[in-house]
Design a protein around this motif. Structure first.
Motif, PDB file in Angstrom:
ATOM      1  N   GLN A  46     -25.289   1.408  13.686  1.00 33.59           N
ATOM      2  CA  GLN A  46     -24.029   0.950  13.109  1.00 33.59           C
ATOM      3  C   GLN A  46     -22.851   1.634  13.778  1.00 33.59           C
ATOM      4  O   GLN A  46     -22.975   2.765  14.287  1.00 33.59           O
ATOM      5  N   ALA A  47     -21.731   0.962  13.755  1.00 36.10           N
ATOM      6  CA  ALA A  47     -20.513   1.550  14.295  1.00 36.10           C
ATOM      7  C   ALA A  47     -20.252   2.885  13.607  1.00 36.10           C
ATOM      8  O   ALA A  47     -20.412   3.014  12.390  1.00 36.10           O
ATOM      9  N   LEU A 102     -27.859  11.363  27.486  1.00 32.13           N
ATOM     10  CA  LEU A 102     -26.527  10.888  27.144  1.00 32.13           C
ATOM     11  C   LEU A 102     -26.447  10.857  25.627  1.00 32.13           C
ATOM     12  O   LEU A 102     -27.054  10.004  24.983  1.00 32.13           O
ATOM     13  N   GLN A 103     -25.745  11.825  25.073  1.00 35.35           N
ATOM     14  CA  GLN A 103     -25.527  11.870  23.633  1.00 35.35           C
ATOM     15  C   GLN A 103     -24.297  11.041  23.324  1.00 35.35           C
ATOM     16  O   GLN A 103     -23.212  11.314  23.836  1.00 35.35           O
ATOM     17  N   MET A 104     -24.486  10.032  22.491  1.00 34.07           N
ATOM     18  CA  MET A 104     -23.399   9.109  22.177  1.00 34.07           C
ATOM     19  C   MET A 104     -23.075   9.220  20.693  1.00 34.07           C
ATOM     20  O   MET A 104     -23.964   9.066  19.848  1.00 34.07           O
ATOM     21  N   SER A 105     -21.814   9.491  20.411  1.00 31.16           N
ATOM     22  CA  SER A 105     -21.372   9.632  19.029  1.00 31.16           C
ATOM     23  C   SER A 105     -20.178   8.704  18.792  1.00 31.16           C
ATOM     24  O   SER A 105     -19.578   8.204  19.734  1.00 31.16           O
ATOM     25  N   SER A 106     -19.859   8.512  17.513  1.00 27.16           N
ATOM     26  CA  SER A 106     -18.729   7.648  17.136  1.00 27.16           C
ATOM     27  C   SER A 106     -18.799   6.319  17.869  1.00 27.16           C
ATOM     28  O   SER A 106     -17.808   5.853  18.449  1.00 27.16           O
ATOM     29  N   LEU A 107     -19.969   5.732  17.859  1.00 28.58           N
ATOM     30  CA  LEU A 107     -20.180   4.500  18.630  1.00 28.58           C
ATOM     31  C   LEU A 107     -19.320   3.354  18.114  1.00 28.58           C
ATOM     32  O   LEU A 107     -19.095   3.218  16.902  1.00 28.58           O
ATOM     33  N   LYS A 108     -18.855   2.553  19.045  1.00 28.73           N
ATOM     34  CA  LYS A 108     -18.002   1.413  18.757  1.00 28.73           C
ATOM     35  C   LYS A 108     -18.722   0.127  19.158  1.00 28.73           C
ATOM     36  O   LYS A 108     -19.645   0.147  19.965  1.00 28.73           O
ATOM     37  N   LEU A 109     -18.243  -0.974  18.623  1.00 26.35           N
ATOM     38  CA  LEU A 109     -18.836  -2.266  18.972  1.00 26.35           C
ATOM     39  C   LEU A 109     -18.828  -2.481  20.477  1.00 26.35           C
ATOM     40  O   LEU A 109     -19.786  -3.027  21.046  1.00 26.35           O
ATOM     41  N   GLU A 110     -17.772  -2.034  21.111  1.00 29.28           N
ATOM     42  CA  GLU A 110     -17.629  -2.252  22.557  1.00 29.28           C
ATOM     43  C   GLU A 110     -18.541  -1.377  23.393  1.00 29.28           C
ATOM     44  O   GLU A 110     -18.578  -1.514  24.617  1.00 29.28           O
ATOM     45  N   ASP A 111     -19.280  -0.491  22.762  1.00 28.82           N
ATOM     46  CA  ASP A 111     -20.280   0.305  23.488  1.00 28.82           C
ATOM     47  C   ASP A 111     -21.592  -0.463  23.657  1.00 28.82           C
ATOM     48  O   ASP A 111     -22.509   0.006  24.342  1.00 28.82           O
ATOM     49  N   SER A 114     -23.584  -2.358  15.754  1.00 24.59           N
ATOM     50  CA  SER A 114     -23.248  -3.404  14.795  1.00 24.59           C
ATOM     51  C   SER A 114     -22.163  -2.933  13.837  1.00 24.59           C
ATOM     52  O   SER A 114     -21.985  -1.734  13.616  1.00 24.59           O
ATOM     53  N   SER A 115     -21.484  -3.885  13.257  1.00 24.46           N
ATOM     54  CA  SER A 115     -20.387  -3.553  12.328  1.00 24.46           C
ATOM     55  C   SER A 115     -20.906  -3.376  10.918  1.00 24.46           C
ATOM     56  O   SER A 115     -22.029  -3.688  10.601  1.00 24.46           O
TER      57      SER A 115
END
Length: 123
Positions: free
Chosen positions: A13-14, A81-90, A122-123
């Motif tokens: 989720q976003a 690659l640690q990804m945080s605060s993911l956005k839809l555009e990611d 996803s949103s």
């Protein structure tokens, strides 16, 4: 010859987080700069992050700076690659790549590529 295999993608989720891993074959992993790139549907592949062989240099795309962290464990032949605060555009297929020369933000600098792992936000 270096073989790369990504893992860790999935649906999130976003606002959530994911950690991607890329395992490399070979005994000279520490001599390669590593990069992460991504390709969203209908778009060109773009630079995400890169790290030098000794991990002393890290570079990020402006769009992920402050949210993503690239790291490597040369003893395990793995880059993360640690990804945080993911956005839809990611949302994209994420690829890791290895460069036998210096680290770069340019795809042409990378000699070896993994098959990619899907990240869907996803949103």
């Amino acid at each position: 010859q270096v073989q790369l295999g990504e893992s860790g993608g999935g649906l999130v989720q976003a606002g959530g987080s994911l950690r991607l891993s890329c395992a490399a074959s070979g005994r000279t992993f520490s001599t390669y700069a590593m990069g992460w790139f991504r390709q969203a549907p209908g778009k060109e592949r773009e630079f995400v992050a890169a790290i030098s062989g000794s991990a002393t240099i890290r570079s990020y795309a402006d769009s992920v700076k402050g949210r993503f962290t690239i790291s490597r464990d040369n003893a395990k032949n793995t880059v993360y690659l640690q990804m945080s605060s993911l956005k839809l555009e990611d949302t994209a297929v994420y690829y890791c790549a290895a460069a036998s020369t210096a680290w770069s933000r340019e795809m042409a600098a990378y000699n070896y590529w993994g098959q990619g792992t899907q990240v869907t936000v996803s949103s």
